[in-house]
Motif scaffolding. Structure first.
Motif, PDB file in Angstrom:
ATOM      1  N   MET A 150       0.847  -1.193   0.000  1.00  0.00           N
ATOM      2  CA  MET A 150       0.000   0.000   0.000  1.00  0.00           C
ATOM      3  C   MET A 150       0.878   1.236   0.000  1.00  0.00           C
ATOM      4  SD  MET A 150      -2.539  -1.238   3.028  1.00  0.00           S
ATOM      5  CE  MET A 150      -3.982  -0.265   2.622  1.00  0.00           C
ATOM      6  N   TYR A 151       0.531   2.192  -0.847  1.00  0.00           N
ATOM      7  CA  TYR A 151       1.203   3.485  -0.821  1.00  0.00           C
ATOM      8  C   TYR A 151       0.257   4.492  -0.185  1.00  0.00           C
ATOM      9  CZ  TYR A 151       4.779   1.749  -4.051  1.00  0.00           C
ATOM     10  OH  TYR A 151       5.812   1.062  -4.628  1.00  0.00           O
ATOM     11  N   THR A 160      -0.154   8.260   0.659  1.00  0.00           N
ATOM     12  CA  THR A 160       0.511   9.524   0.345  1.00  0.00           C
ATOM     13  C   THR A 160      -0.078  10.657   1.175  1.00  0.00           C
ATOM     14  OG1 THR A 160      -0.972   9.778  -1.523  1.00  0.00           O
ATOM     15  CG2 THR A 160       1.168   8.876  -1.986  1.00  0.00           C
ATOM     16  N   ALA A 193       5.508   5.408  -6.677  1.00  0.00           N
ATOM     17  CA  ALA A 193       4.050   5.405  -6.538  1.00  0.00           C
ATOM     18  C   ALA A 193       3.386   6.413  -7.469  1.00  0.00           C
ATOM     19  CB  ALA A 193       3.675   5.712  -5.092  1.00  0.00           C
ATOM     20  N   THR A 239       5.403   9.700   1.319  1.00  0.00           N
ATOM     21  CA  THR A 239       4.564   8.509   1.178  1.00  0.00           C
ATOM     22  C   THR A 239       5.052   7.413   2.118  1.00  0.00           C
ATOM     23  OG1 THR A 239       4.059   9.028  -1.129  1.00  0.00           O
ATOM     24  CG2 THR A 239       3.901   6.720  -0.507  1.00  0.00           C
ATOM     25  N   ARG A 251      -7.058   1.089   6.315  1.00  0.00           N
ATOM     26  CA  ARG A 251      -8.120   1.962   5.791  1.00  0.00           C
ATOM     27  C   ARG A 251      -8.865   2.651   6.917  1.00  0.00           C
ATOM     28  NH1 ARG A 251      -9.847  -1.731   1.407  1.00  0.00           N
ATOM     29  NH2 ARG A 251      -9.012  -0.759  -0.463  1.00  0.00           N
ATOM     30  N   GLY A 281      -4.003   9.903   0.700  1.00  0.00           N
ATOM     31  CA  GLY A 281      -4.261   9.082  -0.477  1.00  0.00           C
ATOM     32  C   GLY A 281      -3.814   7.646  -0.248  1.00  0.00           C
ATOM     33  N   GLU A 305      -3.150   3.909  -2.349  1.00  0.00           N
ATOM     34  CA  GLU A 305      -3.150   3.074  -3.545  1.00  0.00           C
ATOM     35  C   GLU A 305      -2.680   1.712  -3.131  1.00  0.00           C
ATOM     36  OE1 GLU A 305      -2.109   3.522  -7.322  1.00  0.00           O
ATOM     37  OE2 GLU A 305      -1.838   5.718  -7.316  1.00  0.00           O
ATOM     38  N   ARG A 307      -1.369  -2.232  -4.325  1.00  0.00           N
ATOM     39  CA  ARG A 307      -0.958  -3.229  -5.322  1.00  0.00           C
ATOM     40  C   ARG A 307      -1.060  -4.582  -4.639  1.00  0.00           C
ATOM     41  NH1 ARG A 307      -0.521   1.304  -7.260  1.00  0.00           N
ATOM     42  NH2 ARG A 307       1.321   2.297  -8.129  1.00  0.00           N
ATOM     43  N   CYS A 357       6.204  -4.283  -8.110  1.00  0.00           N
ATOM     44  CA  CYS A 357       6.670  -3.055  -7.454  1.00  0.00           C
ATOM     45  C   CYS A 357       7.983  -3.310  -6.715  1.00  0.00           C
ATOM     46  CB  CYS A 357       5.650  -2.573  -6.437  1.00  0.00           C
ATOM     47  SG  CYS A 357       4.235  -1.818  -7.180  1.00  0.00           S
TER      48      CYS A 357
END
Ligand code: FAD
Lengths: 436, 486
Positions: free
Chosen positions: A210-211, A213, A251, A257, A277, A285, A287, A289, A297
């Motif tokens: 998870m990124y 940001t 990212a 980040t 989350r 933010g 994101e 993967r 990544c």
């Protein structure tokens, strides 16, 4: 030193003369490519008797890492000493020749659902021998530990040609001293490792990266969030803070980040993602993967930063450093490194493990700009009782900045260890801390 | 009368008293008896004195004195070592660290704790458990043994399969070298400090390279969830194969322990019985931990793998209380031998897990040959065997037979590619067996390393390595075997 002498020890096609010099130093007048342990033993014995200086190399990715000699009499390349010797699948151990590139080993292991618990830089170039000699780790050190944790046994050729085994092939062993620890992380200054036995881990059933940001102005939220995460029961495999330019590369967002990774059974990965989350401060933010994408990544990540074999651009060559700090100081360090660079008109790429305290930075620039910057960062870090090791610098620069730093360490004891293992200073002379 | 006695006092004792105070030196014969051996009771020796320093300064002063006077000395923690590491051979001064038992600092956010060497292992976990943290290395003796002793022995424990042994959890130390110099390694618990890995060399050096006076350890967050399983087997071989199957399936249990029939008889006759059936041949005690959501399917997989190996019964602990009872039963396993035998000798070989069935068979043969019962309680997931050789010291010749059986078990471990000790150390006990796994040259290289730290060999002399000149034939045989292997 003559070709004649070497010709008695190795077939002609595996000896070459090397006139060219490399800006990274650590060159050899002769390059020898032995294929067997006995060949290495003969070469070393000969060198030791004749007073030659020998440097050892695997893939050459760490050529810019330490060393106050531009040239050695001989460069011993282990690139031809490769391949798996024995993979005991059921025992989750593998014995592998030192010159095997990390990726080659990883590919072999993956076929059997296993892996080396290590994610070093440049796996295609870096060899297991080099990674162990430098005790090199990547972001997932948080879960993997370091080579010092997974090396079980070694075969080592001493400068006088003796071949010793250290440790063993089983996962627990306290017979005698833990002699592996002499060689792991000692930058090839005490002996040449020819075979390495390591402990393996299963490939994870599932994984994600998870990124997170943090928009400009909300950087202050990073630390409290990390504190919350670190005090939770989550089991992150990586918890890296990235500065904006690095985050842009990895990212795609030019912001501070956090890279958070989980590897486990899918249900457990989901559960941890959900926790993140639920606890993420507003406006951050995110994101994600998952699975193969996460893997890609990590692969890209491992190719970042300057590496040895590339001949550096001489006007503004690359420099890199490894920093050790308390984990809780990682975020402030990454920010400080970034700001201090921009004050000097430099652009630095920086990331640091907020769970293990190892950070890395790299940049390009002139010597006049970069060396004072590194020195300034070092004083910041050393004040906090950490260290900064400049692990990639052109040779000329290394004469001006002590690569290893100014921390007081029990150097007398280390010097005596070197004297006891390599009394003639045959191996990687002046490659290591304090000119060892 | 007191004065007279004092005048006759050994001048060295008087000097020691000057440094640590009169009450912190034992020197009368009757007071020294308690220090004539450690948990390995088959060899005993008399110390010259025992001193109890209060801090590093006192340790260093005592060491400098002994170094100057050329008197040998030994560091000692709780004395629970199982290989004679803390046992005097005769005439050493014992430096006991038990009064240096403070927890100096805990930094939860950085996950480190700093302790004095005499701090008891279990106390660390107890001190931080309320905040959800623990210290991972958990030798079965953890209620008594010290972290200093753990560092010296590189102690393991049931949960080392997943979390690693002591060396993987030590981040820094303050050490008094054998000449009295004090050094610090790995300040602040920051890893990878430039230089050789002195910390790694000291850990597991059995108190022969330096005296550890302060230790920085890594602490961990207690796992979110935990499931404990018991699997009962009618066949040892099937149980052993189940161990390999679990590992090969990519499951990494926190612990994977095995007991055989004799061991089960003992634990069920001792203080913590839990009702294991007495007619099974082996049991596995398996613990998986981690993110709660991932545990259920792991338990199912393990259960299924055991079924495929014809397990008689698999059950999961209903609650923490039941799991704790199973663990207490397991962790007191060595002592439980007292319930079925007057004396016992613990061995500590390690083998590649896959050779478990073969090796257990060979241990049964050794038991038959020597006429001594051998119980097995061990860390199966790591391949770390603990054959417990049962004997009666009062019966002439039994002690010698037990020692012989122990040595033969280690030989078997070495022959299948394993080693002679996984966590208890070489000490006095396994000095000769070092030759089963190392050549003369390899042993010489280790002794050279000792000479770097401990050049006069005053610190814990005579431990860890074969004695010169003994067992010349064994030496030759092993050497030849190694040569043949290349
Ligand atoms: C019932 C029982 C169960 C056991 N279970 C396990 C187990 O599961 N796993 C395991 O690994 N071990 C186990 N052991 C063995 C033993 O408990 C460990 O080796 C432990 O680490 C020893 O600690 P100690 O404080 O008792 O050290 P001691 O026995 O006092 O000393 C051991 C060695 O350490 C040295 N030493 C002690 N303190 C220091 C110091 N501060 N600096 C330098 N050297 C020092 C001594 O000189 C000696 O060589 C068990 C023992 C018993 C009796």
């Amino acid at each position: 030193m003559t070709a004649m002498a070497l010709n008695d020890l190795l077939p002609a096609e595996r000896i070459s003369r090397s006139e060219s010099s490399n800006p990274l130093g650590n060159s050899g007048d002769w390059i020898a490519q032995p294929r067997t342990e006995n060949e290495i033993a003969d070469l070393l014995r000969h060198a030791d008797e004749k007073g030659w200086k020998v440097t050892v190399t695997g893939g050459g990715s760490k050529r810019g890492y330490g060393g106050l000699r531009e040239r050695y009499d001989m460069m011993l390349s282990l690139a031809d000493l490769r391949g798996v010797v024995e993979h005991r699948r059921g025992d989750m151990t593998v014995t592998v020749r030192a010159g095997t590139p990390i990726r080659e080993l990883a590919d072999h292991l993956a076929e059997h659902g296993q892996r080396l618990p290590c994610d070093p830089r440049w796996p295609g170039t870096a060899t297991i021998g080099g990674v162990v000699a430098a005790n090199e780790t990547g972001p997932r050190r948080l879960a993997f530990g370091a080579p010092r944790d997974f090396v079980l046994g070694l075969r080592v050729i001493c400068p006088d040609g003796r071949i010793l085994r250290t440790g063993g092939k089983v996962v627990k062993n306290v017979a005698g001293y833990d002699m592996n620890k002499l060689f792991v992380g000692s930058m090839g200054t005490l002996g040449v490792m020819s075979e390495i036995t390591v402990k393996l881990r299963p490939l994870p059933p599932d994984q994600c990266l998870m990124y997170l940001t943090f928009p400009e102005g909300s950087e202050a939220d990073i630390e409290p969030f990390l504190r919350l995460l670190r005090s939770s029961t989550l089991e992150p495999f990586a918890l890296e803070v990235l500065n904006p330019v690095l985050a842009e590369k990895t990212a795609g967002v030019n912001r501070y980040t956090l890279a958070v990774a989980f590897e486990d059974r899918s249900e457990a990965v989901d559960d941890q993602v959900k926790w993140v989350r639920d606890h993420l401060p507003e406006g951050i933010g995110m994101e994600m993967r998952r699975g193969e994408e996460a893997l890609r990544c990590w692969e890209a990540w491992a190719e970042l930063g300057p590496r040895g074999p590339e001949v550096p651009d001489t006007d503004s060559p690359a420099a890199a450093a490894k920093i050790g700090l308390r984990s809780t100081e990682t975020v402030s360090f990454i920010r400080e490194a970034t700001e201090k660079a921009s004050d000097r008109g430099l652009e630095v790429f920086a990331h640091g493990g907020a769970g293990h305290g190892i950070a890395r930075i790299w940049l390009r620039g002139t010597r006049e700009a970069v060396l004072p910057y590194l020195a300034e960062l070092r004083s910041v870090v050393e004040e906090r009782r950490g260290f900064l090791v400049a692990d990639h610098l052109p040779f000329e620069w290394r004469k001006r900045l002590d690569v290893w730093g100014n921390r007081t360490i029990p150097f007398g004891l280390m010097k005596r260890i070197k004297d006891s293992c390599d009394p003639n200073r045959t191996l990687n002379d002046q490659r290591f801390v304090g000119g060892i | 009368m007191f004065g007279r006695k004092k005048r006759r006092l050994d001048p060295l004792i008087r000097q020691l008293m000057e440094w640590v105070g009169e009450t912190n030196v034992l020197y009368r014969r009757e007071d020294l008896v308690a220090y004539e051996c450690d948990g390995f009771t088959l060899k005993k020796g008399e110390a010259r004195a025992v001193v109890f320093p209060a801090d590093t300064r006192e340790v260093a002063a005592v060491v400098r004195l002994l170094h100057r006077e050329n008197v040998p000395f030994i560091a000692r923690g709780a004395g629970t070592g199982l290989s004679g590491g803390a046992t005097p051979l005769g005439g050493e001064v014992i430096i006991s660290l038990v009064k240096m038992k403070k927890l100096l600092r805990v930094d939860l956010d950085n996950r480190i704790a700093v302790v004095q060497p005499g701090f008891v292992n279990l106390k660390l976990t107890q001190s931080i458990a309320d905040r959800g943290y623990y210290y991972a290395p958990d030798p079965s003796s953890q209620y008594a043994c010290t972290i200093g002793g753990n560092v010296a022995e590189n102690a393991g424990g049931a949960h080392c399969l997943k979390y690693g042994v002591t060396t993987n959890h030590i981040l820094g130390a303050e050490v008094v070298l054998p000449d009295g110099e004090v050094i610090r390694i790995g300040d602040e618990g920051i890893p990878d400090m430039p230089g050789y890995d002195l910390l790694g060399l000291l850990t597991g050096s059995e108190g022969t390279l330096g005296i550890v006076t302060e230790i920085t350890v890594r602490i961990l967050k207690a796992p979110q969830g935990k499931q404990t399983l018991l699997a009962y087997f009618d066949d040892v071989e099937e149980a052993s194969r189940a161990v390999s199957d679990i590992i090969s399936a990519g499951i990494l249990p926190a612990a994977l322990e095995m007991m055989d029939r004799t061991a089960i008889e003992a634990v069920e006759s001792a203080n913590f019985p839990v009702g294991h059936p007495l007619d099974i041949e082996a049991l596995l005690l398996v613990e998986v931990d981690g993110i709660e959501a991932g545990l259920k399917s792991q338990v199912e997989d393990i259960t299924e793998l055991c079924r495929r190996r014809n397990v008689r019964e698999v059950k999961t602990a209903r609650d923490e209380k039941e799991a704790a009872a199973w663990w207490a039963n397991r962790k007191t396993g060595f002592g439980a031998m007292g319930a079925i035998s007057p004396d016992y000798l613990v061995q500590d070989g390690v083998i590649p897990r896959s050779t478990l069935p073969e090796v257990l068979g060979k241990i049964r043969e050794i038991s038959r040959d020597t006429g001594l019962r051998i119980a097995n309680i061990f860390h199966a997931g790591d391949g770390n065997l603990h054959p417990l050789i049962l004997f009666d010291e009062r019966k002439p010749g039994e002690k010698e037979r037990a020692l012989e059986a122990g040595s033969r078990c280690l030989k078997v471990c070495a022959e299948v590619g394993g080693t002679i000790t996984g966590e208890h150390g070489v000490g006095i006990e396994k000095r000769e067996e070092m030759r089963f796994v190392f050549t003369k040259e390899e042993i010489a290289a280790q002794i050279r390393l000792r000479d770097v730290f401990n050049p006069g060999n005053l610190l814990n002399p005579g431990k860890g390595f074969p004695q010169p000149g003994r067992c010349a034939e064994v030496k030759q045989e092993i050497k030849e075997r190694r040569m043949a292997e290349g």
